[in-house]
Design a protein around this motif. Structure first.
Motif, PDB file in Angstrom:
ATOM      1  N   VAL A 294      58.509  45.941  56.784  1.00  0.00           N
ATOM      2  CA  VAL A 294      57.040  45.970  56.709  1.00  0.00           C
ATOM      3  C   VAL A 294      56.587  47.001  55.681  1.00  0.00           C
ATOM      4  O   VAL A 294      55.607  46.786  54.955  1.00  0.00           O
ATOM      5  CB  VAL A 294      56.444  46.242  58.106  1.00  0.00           C
ATOM      6  CG1 VAL A 294      54.939  46.437  58.030  1.00  0.00           C
ATOM      7  CG2 VAL A 294      56.775  45.091  59.055  1.00  0.00           C
ATOM      8  N   ALA A 297      56.950  45.468  52.317  1.00  0.00           N
ATOM      9  CA  ALA A 297      56.038  44.337  52.107  1.00  0.00           C
ATOM     10  C   ALA A 297      54.679  44.783  51.585  1.00  0.00           C
ATOM     11  O   ALA A 297      53.978  44.023  50.920  1.00  0.00           O
ATOM     12  CB  ALA A 297      55.872  43.553  53.398  1.00  0.00           C
ATOM     13  N   LEU A 301      50.098  43.077  53.779  1.00  0.00           N
ATOM     14  CA  LEU A 301      50.620  42.636  55.067  1.00  0.00           C
ATOM     15  C   LEU A 301      50.174  43.583  56.175  1.00  0.00           C
ATOM     16  O   LEU A 301      49.834  43.147  57.280  1.00  0.00           O
ATOM     17  CB  LEU A 301      52.151  42.558  55.037  1.00  0.00           C
ATOM     18  CG  LEU A 301      52.807  42.151  56.370  1.00  0.00           C
ATOM     19  CD1 LEU A 301      52.390  40.744  56.775  1.00  0.00           C
ATOM     20  CD2 LEU A 301      54.335  42.244  56.283  1.00  0.00           C
ATOM     21  N   ARG A 304      46.755  42.627  57.306  1.00  0.00           N
ATOM     22  CA  ARG A 304      46.754  41.371  58.070  1.00  0.00           C
ATOM     23  C   ARG A 304      47.268  41.601  59.490  1.00  0.00           C
ATOM     24  O   ARG A 304      46.711  41.070  60.462  1.00  0.00           O
ATOM     25  CB  ARG A 304      47.613  40.326  57.363  1.00  0.00           C
ATOM     26  CG  ARG A 304      47.047  39.802  56.059  1.00  0.00           C
ATOM     27  CD  ARG A 304      48.021  38.831  55.396  1.00  0.00           C
ATOM     28  NE  ARG A 304      48.231  37.641  56.216  1.00  0.00           N
ATOM     29  CZ  ARG A 304      49.233  36.767  56.025  1.00  0.00           C
ATOM     30  NH1 ARG A 304      50.134  36.998  55.065  1.00  0.00           N
ATOM     31  NH2 ARG A 304      49.346  35.706  56.795  1.00  0.00           N
ATOM     32  N   VAL A 334      56.783  38.177  61.867  1.00  0.00           N
ATOM     33  CA  VAL A 334      57.393  39.341  61.218  1.00  0.00           C
ATOM     34  C   VAL A 334      58.643  39.779  61.976  1.00  0.00           C
ATOM     35  O   VAL A 334      59.672  40.111  61.359  1.00  0.00           O
ATOM     36  CB  VAL A 334      56.368  40.495  61.118  1.00  0.00           C
ATOM     37  CG1 VAL A 334      57.056  41.805  60.764  1.00  0.00           C
ATOM     38  CG2 VAL A 334      55.308  40.163  60.074  1.00  0.00           C
ATOM     39  N   GLY A 396      56.827  37.678  55.520  1.00  0.00           N
ATOM     40  CA  GLY A 396      56.314  37.996  56.838  1.00  0.00           C
ATOM     41  C   GLY A 396      55.749  36.824  57.606  1.00  0.00           C
ATOM     42  O   GLY A 396      55.896  36.741  58.828  1.00  0.00           O
ATOM     43  N   ASP A 397      55.113  35.892  56.926  1.00  0.00           N
ATOM     44  CA  ASP A 397      54.486  34.763  57.617  1.00  0.00           C
ATOM     45  C   ASP A 397      55.337  33.493  57.563  1.00  0.00           C
ATOM     46  O   ASP A 397      54.834  32.392  57.726  1.00  0.00           O
ATOM     47  CB  ASP A 397      53.094  34.496  57.050  1.00  0.00           C
ATOM     48  CG  ASP A 397      53.091  34.212  55.546  1.00  0.00           C
ATOM     49  OD1 ASP A 397      54.184  34.187  54.937  1.00  0.00           O
ATOM     50  OD2 ASP A 397      51.990  34.050  54.977  1.00  0.00           O
TER      51      ASP A 397
END
Length: 481
Positions: A294, A297, A301, A304, A334, A396-397
């Motif tokens: 994360v 990223a 992200l 979100r 994630v 992530g998605d």
């Protein structure tokens, strides 16, 4: 992903070579640990033989493993045969081609090393299911209490020095959390004190050392870690201290065990192993891995995730509930993506129960009864034939939406498909759903407190090494401090 190969193509021999006895395995061990590294070791064999099903040697090899020869399954199509207990035997293959001394587990072969056909497998696994069910309402509040303290410590360290060693804080916090969640007693508040996590880590190390490199010179590591078993006496005092905690804290679970026909002693060794090796060992790797992914990223992200998490918690009246977690689609994605890219356990093994045929994407291979099958999970879960051009990247998605969720059948971290359910008759992780739950809780705790954060990401022997360098506290929503 449906295959028509088995009906249209004759099975062929598995390509590859083990090299000269002993020398071939030693050479391959050096490639694996020092000259190529894990991923390149397997990728180079696939490239050399033009096949994702290939004969190779796996570490540790001589003199620790009697036979390092395996048939490696290195794609998403062939890998799942390792989950089929009708086709493969799972007796004493948890750590692969070597088995740690039973003196490390009180003289018992614990559930992880049992095949489902063995008498006590069903009883021990049922005990673990019963424990999880009996403590399900404790997980969320216990996690939040422990990890709220962790992030408070992060902020204190950042204020003092501008950096915070997340792994070190996580090691202590995860140990307290999982023991308290399972048994209602925080280890650091008992005779174990603050040393419980350290004792657990030493015990884990002795079992995993043959598969690790510490970054020491080869001439030190080879004889010390990869050639002979480290003597269990090195951690006998640590294990006794851990066992004493479990024999007291887990009294209710041990009562349940007796009702299932298990002795309290055998059950206690199994509960210790499941809690420390399977759960705590996994969380030592999982939370730094999620944080690293994360972090890299980036802020988009982060924003979100914060928006999704805070909206779901607000809708639940400001409470973090399991129902609220189920509405966090991106958050779940994630966690699954982190588990896909760097699973807590990278290796799976099983011995062929009979002659069989195994399909890759491109061919069908003949395997003989008694051969050891091996899967290196990152090769399977980064298969570009399934996950496309971004197979090796963190997206992530990836698992958001109907199409994204179809890919979950190719997430194998739990010794089974993410779409399947653990049972007493299979070897899938009994805590599969718990792991995904606490992965989401980790992100919830993070983004209720912070809008974004920065970190330096490196490596340690188990996975990611994360040093937090800054946090931006939440400016809106239930997490506003």
């Amino acid at each position: 992903m449906a295959s028509v190969l088995s009906g249209s193509m004759a099975a062929r021999p598995v390509p590859g070579s083990y090299g000269l006895p002993v020398l071939g395995a030693l050479r391959d061990r050096l490639d694996y640990f020092y000259f190529q590294g894990q991923d390149k070791y397997f990728e180079s064999r696939v490239e050399r033989h033009g096949s994702t099903v290939v004969r190779i040697n796996v570490p540790p090899g001589p003199l620790m493993a009697k036979d390092p020869r395996v048939v490696a399954l290195l794609d998403a199509k062939s890998f799942p045969v390792l989950f089929d207990v009708d086709k493969v035997e799972k007796r004493d293959v948890f750590t692969g081609t070597y088995v740690p001394s039973a003196s490390l587990t009180g003289g018992y072969r614990v559930c992880a090393y049992l095949d489902p056909s063995e008498p006590n497998h069903a009883a021990v696994k049922q005990l673990l299911f019963s424990l999880l069910l009996s403590r399900k309402d404790a997980v969320v509040p216990t996690f939040r209490s422990n990890f709220s303290s962790l992030f408070a410590a992060v902020e204190s360290q950042l204020d003092k020095s501008g950096k915070s060693d997340f792994n070190k804080l996580n090691d202590a916090t995860s140990f307290d959390f999982i023991c308290e969640a399972y048994f209602g007693v925080r280890p650091s508040a008992t005779e174990l004190g603050s040393g419980g996590a350290g004792r657990a880590a030493k015990w884990l190390f002795l079992q995993l050392a043959p598969l690790l490199t510490l970054g020491l010179p080869m001439f030190i590591e080879e004889p010390l870690l990869h050639t002979f078993h480290l003597p269990s006496i090195l951690v006998s005092g640590d294990y006794k201290a851990l066992y004493k905690y479990f024999s007291t804290a887990a009294s209710e679970a041990l009562d349940m065990a007796e009702g299932l026909g298990l002795s309290r002693e055998e059950a206690c060794h199994n509960l210790l192993f499941a809690t420390v090796f399977n759960s705590y060992g996994g969380f030592k790797k999982l939370f730094p891995g999620i944080l690293a992914d994360v972090s890299k990223a980036g802020e988009k992200l982060h924003r979100r995730l914060a928006a999704e998490i805070r909206a779901a918690v607000a809708e639940a009246g400001g409470e973090v509930t399991v129902a609220a977690l189920e509405k966090m689609e991106l958050t779940s994605s994630v966690v699954w993506e982190a588990l896909r890219l760097d699973p807590p356990v990278k290796f799976q093994y099983g011995r062929a129960k009979g002659d069989m045929e195994i399909e890759s994407h491109d061919a069908v291979f003949a395997v003989s009864k008694g051969e050891m099958l091996f899967g290196y999970q990152p090769c399977a879960t980064k298969d570009a034939r399934v996950f496309g051009a971004t197979a090796g990247e963190f997206v992530g998605d990836r698992f958001v939406g109907d199409e994204g969720r179809k890919l979950l059948q190719y997430v194998y971290w739990s010794n089974g498909r993410e779409t399947e359910t653990p049972s007493v008759g299979n070897k899938q992780c009994p805590g599969k759903n718990l792991v995904v739950l606490v992965g989401r809780l980790f992100l919830v705790e993070l983004f209720l407190r912070y809008d974004t954060f920065t970190a330096e990401v490196g490596k340690d022997p188990l996975g990611a090494k994360v040093t937090l360098t800054g946090v931006t506290k939440a400016t809106s929503g239930p997490g506003t401090q």
